[in-house]
Scaffold this motif. Sequence first.
Motif, PDB file in Angstrom:
ATOM      1  N   ARG A  36       0.832  -1.203   0.000  1.00 26.52           N
ATOM      2  CA  ARG A  36       0.000   0.000   0.000  1.00 26.52           C
ATOM      3  C   ARG A  36       0.868   1.255   0.000  1.00 26.52           C
ATOM      4  O   ARG A  36       0.573   2.234  -0.662  1.00 26.52           O
ATOM      5  CB  ARG A  36      -0.916  -0.021   1.224  1.00 26.52           C
ATOM      6  CG  ARG A  36      -2.040   0.992   1.151  1.00 26.52           C
ATOM      7  CD  ARG A  36      -3.148   0.661   2.136  1.00 26.52           C
ATOM      8  NE  ARG A  36      -2.650   0.360   3.461  1.00 26.52           N
ATOM      9  CZ  ARG A  36      -2.737  -0.814   4.055  1.00 26.52           C
ATOM     10  NH1 ARG A  36      -3.309  -1.818   3.445  1.00 26.52           N
ATOM     11  NH2 ARG A  36      -2.248  -1.004   5.271  1.00 26.52           N
ATOM     12  N   ARG A  37       1.955   1.186   0.748  1.00 26.45           N
ATOM     13  CA  ARG A  37       2.833   2.341   0.836  1.00 26.45           C
ATOM     14  C   ARG A  37       3.401   2.706  -0.533  1.00 26.45           C
ATOM     15  O   ARG A  37       3.468   3.872  -0.892  1.00 26.45           O
ATOM     16  CB  ARG A  37       3.970   2.034   1.814  1.00 26.45           C
ATOM     17  CG  ARG A  37       5.049   3.041   1.779  1.00 26.45           C
ATOM     18  CD  ARG A  37       6.142   2.747   2.756  1.00 26.45           C
ATOM     19  NE  ARG A  37       7.207   3.691   2.526  1.00 26.45           N
ATOM     20  CZ  ARG A  37       8.227   3.490   1.716  1.00 26.45           C
ATOM     21  NH1 ARG A  37       8.345   2.355   1.080  1.00 26.45           N
ATOM     22  NH2 ARG A  37       9.134   4.422   1.559  1.00 26.45           N
ATOM     23  N   VAL A  40       0.618   4.505  -2.370  1.00 24.95           N
ATOM     24  CA  VAL A  40       0.322   5.837  -1.834  1.00 24.95           C
ATOM     25  C   VAL A  40       1.431   6.810  -2.188  1.00 24.95           C
ATOM     26  O   VAL A  40       1.186   7.946  -2.613  1.00 24.95           O
ATOM     27  CB  VAL A  40       0.126   5.759  -0.298  1.00 24.95           C
ATOM     28  CG1 VAL A  40       0.078   7.148   0.319  1.00 24.95           C
ATOM     29  CG2 VAL A  40      -1.136   4.995   0.036  1.00 24.95           C
ATOM     30  N   ARG A  41       2.658   6.366  -2.041  1.00 26.25           N
ATOM     31  CA  ARG A  41       3.796   7.227  -2.395  1.00 26.25           C
ATOM     32  C   ARG A  41       3.749   7.638  -3.857  1.00 26.25           C
ATOM     33  O   ARG A  41       4.015   8.780  -4.210  1.00 26.25           O
ATOM     34  CB  ARG A  41       5.115   6.482  -2.163  1.00 26.25           C
ATOM     35  CG  ARG A  41       5.661   6.585  -0.793  1.00 26.25           C
ATOM     36  CD  ARG A  41       6.928   5.766  -0.685  1.00 26.25           C
ATOM     37  NE  ARG A  41       8.049   6.429  -1.343  1.00 26.25           N
ATOM     38  CZ  ARG A  41       8.766   7.390  -0.799  1.00 26.25           C
ATOM     39  NH1 ARG A  41       8.487   7.805   0.406  1.00 26.25           N
ATOM     40  NH2 ARG A  41       9.760   7.946  -1.450  1.00 26.25           N
ATOM     41  N   ARG A  44       1.203  10.272  -4.532  1.00 23.94           N
ATOM     42  CA  ARG A  44       1.488  11.579  -3.945  1.00 23.94           C
ATOM     43  C   ARG A  44       2.648  12.289  -4.613  1.00 23.94           C
ATOM     44  O   ARG A  44       2.999  13.393  -4.215  1.00 23.94           O
ATOM     45  CB  ARG A  44       1.772  11.416  -2.455  1.00 23.94           C
ATOM     46  CG  ARG A  44       0.494  11.059  -1.753  1.00 23.94           C
ATOM     47  CD  ARG A  44       0.549  11.186  -0.287  1.00 23.94           C
ATOM     48  NE  ARG A  44      -0.742  10.751   0.239  1.00 23.94           N
ATOM     49  CZ  ARG A  44      -0.933  10.320   1.463  1.00 23.94           C
ATOM     50  NH1 ARG A  44       0.088  10.287   2.294  1.00 23.94           N
ATOM     51  NH2 ARG A  44      -2.113   9.956   1.868  1.00 23.94           N
ATOM     52  N   GLN A  45       3.272  11.641  -5.572  1.00 23.93           N
ATOM     53  CA  GLN A  45       4.345  12.316  -6.299  1.00 23.93           C
ATOM     54  C   GLN A  45       3.813  12.638  -7.683  1.00 23.93           C
ATOM     55  O   GLN A  45       3.752  11.786  -8.559  1.00 23.93           O
ATOM     56  CB  GLN A  45       5.588  11.420  -6.358  1.00 23.93           C
ATOM     57  CG  GLN A  45       6.273  11.333  -5.005  1.00 23.93           C
ATOM     58  CD  GLN A  45       7.255  10.182  -4.945  1.00 23.93           C
ATOM     59  OE1 GLN A  45       6.872   9.023  -4.842  1.00 23.93           O
ATOM     60  NE2 GLN A  45       8.537  10.479  -5.015  1.00 23.93           N
TER      61      GLN A  45
END
Lengths: 275, 322
Positions: A36-37, A40-41, A44-45
């Motif tokens: 998931r990380r 999400v990362r 967000r970029q």
Amino acid sequence: MSSTPSSKTLESPISDNPPAAPIDENPWPAVGTLCRRELVRFLRQRNRVFGALGQPIIFWLLFSEGFRGSQFDYVHFFPGTLVMILLFTAIFATISLIEDRREGFLQSVLIAPVPRWAMTLGILSGGAALAMFQALLFLVLGYLTLDGLAVDPLAIGQVVLLMAVASLALTALGFVIAWRMESTHGFHAIMSLVLLPMWLLSGSFFPPGEGWMVWIVSANPLTYSVAGLRQLLVDGQVDGPSLSTCWAATVAFALVMFALACLSSRRGTKGDLLS
Amino acid sequence: MNVASAIAVEDVSFSYGPRRALDSVSFSIPRGEIFAFVGPNGGGKTTLFRLLTTLVPLQSGSVRIESFDLARDVRPIRPLLGVVFQAPSLDKKLTVVENLQHHGHLYGVTGPRLAERIDELLARFNLGERRDERTEKLSGGLRRRVELAKSLLHQPRILLLDEPSTALDPMARSELWQHLEQIRQDDGVTIALTTHLLEEAERADRVGIMHEGRLVALDTPDALRDTIGGDAITIRAAEPAGLAAAISERFACDAHVVDGDVRLEREDGHRWVAQLVEAFPGAIDSITFARPSLEDVFVARTGHLFRDEVEEAVADSKEAVR
């Protein structure tokens, strides 16, 4: 158990022989959170999102226009382009591993009570999901504009599954390369010396040719992903290795790369010792 | 071995290739203590930290953490440790809460219990209003607080911190220490930290001074200071070697030159200052005396000025980066 904060009991840690904190042997929350990380990362970029959306669109525009004026059949090259997108995005996703190491984030994962295979699987599935997302976008664009792609739902289902297996294999390949690297500089050399030739020699771009090239092409696991996708996607395409061989080779590629990734992740690297 | 010790280290050595980073280090830290490893960079404390956090494997010697042997039982040790690395280990793209959730999942804390722990820690570290902010937007002090909250989320028994006050301003540093003392008091957690700031080490219950891979002193700050006989007198002079010899001879004491200054330790420093100035008119440029500090202990044990060692180590590490 949800209780009011006041009733929360802390065991007295000063007792003589404290029991160990309970070890949750279930590694799946760790796999899920690492996967998931990655997603999400990515979201967000903003530049990464634009790049990921832009690449398939640009490729699709360039290839469809470029092939219009040539005697080649774009549909024939479509599966190879899909695999290229998988290759590049899967590999770039693992470059974030080098960043995580440099930024110190990875240290905290390495000392967590998580088996290394679970850590590896979490990171890989995140990277593979990102690669799939771009390749699927390209696939949809292809369906919107190309004639001659398979319409059988069973074939399409297999295409997606084969792409997923291939993206996991390629992400794992990137992981193995990235694991021991301290900076992203070295990655570019690997990219042009190993990965790009690997794609060129997969039957994506030109036919196997003759002599030694045939050997290299048939030893290249990517060949089977490309051939499998081509057989499934392109109507009337039957030459090359059988579909079952393609499946077997791609699955084997993924399993071997995953095993290698797990093995690598058990080894310490100098990068963790930079303070 | 002492049952009540949280960490027991016996004869541990560690090398990076040919370079020896730890040389036969032994100590134990009882439960509930705040212990500081102090020393210049390159002194071995970061290596010790890496060993204790299970980041690098043990090469020789033995380490017990609570009732587990580090060489055999890494897996059960890991949940017992809360770790704050020197390099921030937060994911900058994730919010405060997401970082804590992520950590919880890695340590098998999930569901309602995770939510409860997060609320508790956010309240405790006064981070409630920042919960949905990305950590890249937080100040250094706030980030350190999030790191601390994160390290406590799974209720560890031992908190290990590597240079926790690096890059913190004095306010934030003092706040950090209040938190550490609170954590020890409320949760009974054993705390071991490394620092290159001697004045920071003074706040610990016990201090281990590390130099060139060896533990050169270990005791409470007061006891360490008491090993220095009285006050520390420092004299700046044009010819320190000659002056040191003259003082030693005339007063039958041990005056020595440390990095260009004459130093000696005496009871009743203020009387000595007057006597020395009168005895050597013109030879003394400046003279100070102070109650002995941990720095004086470091000087006494290693024969080096602590500040120089730190600067040298920083220069070395910059060289290494190039």
